[in-house]
Design a protein around this motif. Sequence first.
Motif, mmCIF file in Angstrom:
data_model
loop_
_atom_site.group_PDB
_atom_site.id
_atom_site.type_symbol
_atom_site.label_atom_id
_atom_site.label_comp_id
_atom_site.label_asym_id
_atom_site.label_seq_id
_atom_site.Cartn_x
_atom_site.Cartn_y
_atom_site.Cartn_z
ATOM 1 N N ALA A 1 3.465 2.019 -17.314
ATOM 2 C CA ALA A 1 3.153 2.613 -16.013
ATOM 3 C C ALA A 1 1.856 2.011 -15.482
ATOM 4 N N TYR A 2 1.731 1.979 -14.168
ATOM 5 C CA TYR A 2 0.521 1.469 -13.533
ATOM 6 C C TYR A 2 -0.577 2.524 -13.591
ATOM 7 N N VAL A 3 -1.785 2.078 -13.838
ATOM 8 C CA VAL A 3 -2.928 2.979 -13.876
ATOM 9 C C VAL A 3 -3.129 3.615 -12.505
ATOM 10 N N GLU A 4 -2.994 2.819 -11.462
ATOM 11 C CA GLU A 4 -3.087 3.305 -10.090
ATOM 12 C C GLU A 4 -1.843 2.857 -9.325
ATOM 13 N N PRO A 5 -0.745 3.618 -9.440
ATOM 14 C CA PRO A 5 0.482 3.209 -8.743
ATOM 15 C C PRO A 5 0.366 3.373 -7.236
ATOM 16 N N GLN A 6 1.306 2.765 -6.539
ATOM 17 C CA GLN A 6 1.382 2.928 -5.088
ATOM 18 C C GLN A 6 1.597 4.407 -4.783
ATOM 19 N N PRO A 7 0.757 5.016 -3.963
ATOM 20 C CA PRO A 7 0.921 6.445 -3.647
ATOM 21 C C PRO A 7 2.324 6.756 -3.117
#
Length: 109
Positions: free
Chosen positions: A91-97
């Motif tokens: 998973a991305y640490v800061e995914p696309q909102p």
Amino acid sequence: MRASLTAEQQASGAASAELVRAELEKVRAKGGSGEYGSFAQERIAAALARLGCGEEHGVFISNGHYSVHTGVVCVSGRVTKDELTTEVHGAYVEPQPGTGPCVENRGGH
């Protein structure tokens, strides 16, 4: 940045990716792609739902791209008339909102 995966997580993700791929192959086999060779988001969502994947799994579908969070890993890729890809990743640490944990943030800081 994506979370790193252990060998065990990668193997689990590969098994999930095979299941996802098999369902999405059924979508492609039925045909009926639309503009630019992509299928209706509802058809892709229905295929993923047959595997028990829904909003609680961070399912995101857009223009032939899809992503699912299995609870351990992300399975992402593209499904169109001409191609079907799957990728297993963290998973991305800061995914696309608004997209779930498996979509890279395209914004800047």
